[in-house]
Design a protein around this motif. Sequence first.
Motif, PDB file in Angstrom:
ATOM      1  N   LEU A 170      40.814 -19.349  24.957  1.00 30.40           N
ATOM      2  CA  LEU A 170      41.661 -19.050  23.800  1.00 30.40           C
ATOM      3  C   LEU A 170      43.104 -18.779  24.234  1.00 30.40           C
ATOM      4  N   ASP A 171      43.429 -19.210  25.464  1.00 31.57           N
ATOM      5  CA  ASP A 171      44.788 -19.145  26.012  1.00 31.57           C
ATOM      6  C   ASP A 171      45.235 -17.735  26.414  1.00 31.57           C
ATOM      7  N   PHE A 172      44.285 -16.837  26.641  1.00 35.82           N
ATOM      8  CA  PHE A 172      44.637 -15.563  27.252  1.00 35.82           C
ATOM      9  C   PHE A 172      44.672 -15.745  28.765  1.00 35.82           C
ATOM     10  N   VAL A 173      45.596 -15.055  29.423  1.00 35.98           N
ATOM     11  CA  VAL A 173      45.776 -15.172  30.873  1.00 35.98           C
ATOM     12  C   VAL A 173      45.556 -13.805  31.515  1.00 35.98           C
ATOM     13  N   THR A 174      44.697 -13.755  32.514  1.00 35.43           N
ATOM     14  CA  THR A 174      44.393 -12.504  33.206  1.00 35.43           C
ATOM     15  C   THR A 174      45.606 -12.002  33.980  1.00 35.43           C
ATOM     16  N   ASP A 175      45.869 -10.699  33.881  1.00 37.94           N
ATOM     17  CA  ASP A 175      46.966 -10.058  34.602  1.00 37.94           C
ATOM     18  C   ASP A 175      46.369  -9.244  35.746  1.00 37.94           C
ATOM     19  N   ASP A 176      46.455  -9.751  36.963  1.00 36.99           N
ATOM     20  CA  ASP A 176      45.871  -9.062  38.116  1.00 36.99           C
ATOM     21  C   ASP A 176      46.536  -7.720  38.395  1.00 36.99           C
ATOM     22  N   ARG A 177      47.760  -7.527  37.907  1.00 37.51           N
ATOM     23  CA  ARG A 177      48.449  -6.255  38.129  1.00 37.51           C
ATOM     24  C   ARG A 177      47.704  -5.095  37.455  1.00 37.51           C
ATOM     25  N   LEU A 178      46.975  -5.401  36.399  1.00 35.64           N
ATOM     26  CA  LEU A 178      46.271  -4.353  35.650  1.00 35.64           C
ATOM     27  C   LEU A 178      44.937  -4.000  36.274  1.00 35.64           C
ATOM     28  N   GLY A 179      44.499  -4.809  37.243  1.00 34.87           N
ATOM     29  CA  GLY A 179      43.263  -4.512  37.952  1.00 34.87           C
ATOM     30  C   GLY A 179      42.031  -4.580  37.066  1.00 34.87           C
ATOM     31  N   ARG A 180      41.008  -3.876  37.486  1.00 37.96           N
ATOM     32  CA  ARG A 180      39.766  -3.764  36.720  1.00 37.96           C
ATOM     33  C   ARG A 180      39.390  -2.293  36.613  1.00 37.96           C
ATOM     34  N   TRP A 181      38.749  -1.937  35.527  1.00 44.45           N
ATOM     35  CA  TRP A 181      38.395  -0.544  35.309  1.00 44.45           C
ATOM     36  C   TRP A 181      37.116  -0.456  34.502  1.00 44.45           C
ATOM     37  N   ASP A 182      36.542   0.722  34.523  1.00 39.46           N
ATOM     38  CA  ASP A 182      35.264   0.962  33.860  1.00 39.46           C
ATOM     39  C   ASP A 182      35.482   1.662  32.519  1.00 39.46           C
ATOM     40  N   GLU A 183      34.899   1.094  31.470  1.00 38.00           N
ATOM     41  CA  GLU A 183      34.871   1.747  30.159  1.00 38.00           C
ATOM     42  C   GLU A 183      33.417   1.814  29.715  1.00 38.00           C
ATOM     43  N   GLU A 184      32.896   3.017  29.618  1.00 39.18           N
ATOM     44  CA  GLU A 184      31.515   3.220  29.174  1.00 39.18           C
ATOM     45  C   GLU A 184      30.520   2.424  30.022  1.00 39.18           C
ATOM     46  N   GLY A 185      30.808   2.340  31.337  1.00 40.98           N
ATOM     47  CA  GLY A 185      29.904   1.633  32.227  1.00 40.98           C
ATOM     48  C   GLY A 185      30.066   0.121  32.231  1.00 40.98           C
ATOM     49  N   ILE A 186      31.093  -0.397  31.559  1.00 43.04           N
ATOM     50  CA  ILE A 186      31.317  -1.842  31.472  1.00 43.04           C
ATOM     51  C   ILE A 186      32.676  -2.161  32.099  1.00 43.04           C
ATOM     52  N   GLU A 187      32.709  -3.115  33.028  1.00 41.58           N
ATOM     53  CA  GLU A 187      33.938  -3.465  33.726  1.00 41.58           C
ATOM     54  C   GLU A 187      34.859  -4.284  32.818  1.00 41.58           C
ATOM     55  N   HIS A 188      36.129  -3.903  32.795  1.00 41.52           N
ATOM     56  CA  HIS A 188      37.129  -4.549  31.952  1.00 41.52           C
ATOM     57  C   HIS A 188      38.317  -5.030  32.789  1.00 41.52           C
ATOM     58  N   LEU A 189      39.083  -5.928  32.190  1.00 39.84           N
ATOM     59  CA  LEU A 189      40.343  -6.383  32.779  1.00 39.84           C
ATOM     60  C   LEU A 189      41.321  -6.688  31.650  1.00 39.84           C
ATOM     61  N   GLY A 190      42.593  -6.850  32.008  1.00 42.05           N
ATOM     62  CA  GLY A 190      43.632  -7.088  31.016  1.00 42.05           C
ATOM     63  C   GLY A 190      44.033  -8.552  30.963  1.00 42.05           C
ATOM     64  N   MET A 191      44.207  -9.078  29.745  1.00 44.13           N
ATOM     65  CA  MET A 191      44.603 -10.473  29.552  1.00 44.13           C
ATOM     66  C   MET A 191      45.670 -10.539  28.454  1.00 44.13           C
ATOM     67  N   TRP A 192      46.633 -11.449  28.656  1.00 41.97           N
ATOM     68  CA  TRP A 192      47.760 -11.578  27.730  1.00 41.97           C
ATOM     69  C   TRP A 192      47.763 -12.940  27.044  1.00 41.97           C
ATOM     70  N   LYS A 193      48.330 -12.951  25.843  1.00 44.57           N
ATOM     71  CA  LYS A 193      48.543 -14.204  25.117  1.00 44.57           C
ATOM     72  C   LYS A 193      49.873 -14.084  24.385  1.00 44.57           C
ATOM     73  N   ARG A 194      50.625 -15.163  24.362  1.00 47.05           N
ATOM     74  CA  ARG A 194      51.916 -15.182  23.688  1.00 47.05           C
ATOM     75  C   ARG A 194      51.788 -15.995  22.395  1.00 47.05           C
ATOM     76  N   LEU A 195      52.110 -15.370  21.259  1.00 44.42           N
ATOM     77  CA  LEU A 195      52.141 -16.063  19.982  1.00 44.42           C
ATOM     78  C   LEU A 195      53.584 -16.461  19.675  1.00 44.42           C
ATOM     79  N   SER A 196      53.736 -17.589  19.045  1.00 44.67           N
ATOM     80  CA  SER A 196      55.084 -18.073  18.699  1.00 44.67           C
ATOM     81  C   SER A 196      55.463 -17.569  17.314  1.00 44.67           C
ATOM     82  N   LEU A 197      56.476 -16.720  17.274  1.00 38.30           N
ATOM     83  CA  LEU A 197      56.959 -16.212  15.996  1.00 38.30           C
ATOM     84  C   LEU A 197      58.001 -17.159  15.413  1.00 38.30           C
ATOM     85  N   PRO A 198      58.084 -17.218  14.081  1.00 40.02           N
ATOM     86  CA  PRO A 198      59.095 -18.084  13.472  1.00 40.02           C
ATOM     87  C   PRO A 198      60.497 -17.628  13.835  1.00 40.02           C
TER      88      PRO A 198
END
Length: 202
Positions: A170-198
């Motif tokens: 869906l065109d999200f890109v992983t940001d390695d700077r944000l690393g990985r972390w645990d939320e409620e026992g589930i590993e997460h990571l950060g991903m960004w997407k840029r939308l084009s505004l008018p």
Amino acid sequence: MSSQSSDIHVEVQPPPGSVVAPNGFPADPHPKNAPQIFLDAMEVRIKVFCDEQKCAVEPELDVDDPKSWSWVAYQQSLGSKVRVPVSTLRIVPPPHPPHPNSFHDPDEEPYMKLTRVATMSHARGQGLNKLLMNHAFDYLVSQPERVSSEWRGLVLTHAQVSVEGLYAKLDFVTDDRLGRWDEEGIEHLGMWKRLSLPATTG
């Protein structure tokens, strides 16, 4: 509405305000005076995150909910007037707390945060997450001034590692700077997407 799922209807709930947590936090995940669409979103979230994934119920309704926008997909059986909530997502406008790994960029532009993406187990495989994201992103792009005067199209999601590939499609890109972390026992990571505004003139 999805062309391939004529029985799916999407509704949006603007920020409900303090009515969802009149006594502060932790708060009842079924607030009595909350809008029905918000309650329907909470129903899906609790069944998926708490009942299925075994996350704690107490923090499910959090400090972001009063200021957030929610989208809910409803499924209606042919010949029935009953609509059942089957999928939801939440968009949290800026400002946001520090990233989970405390990464800080002083020049980071304001962003929307896509969270609480959930679909009931019996309704998966129909593309409902993508459908809701399209509805939400189209709404944000069409009237960005309603959600944040400072937003310029950047969206962040804290994705479960297991669905990183789905977000990448869906065109999200992983940001390695944000690393990985645990939320409620589930590993997460950060991903960004840029939308084009008018383009705006002024």
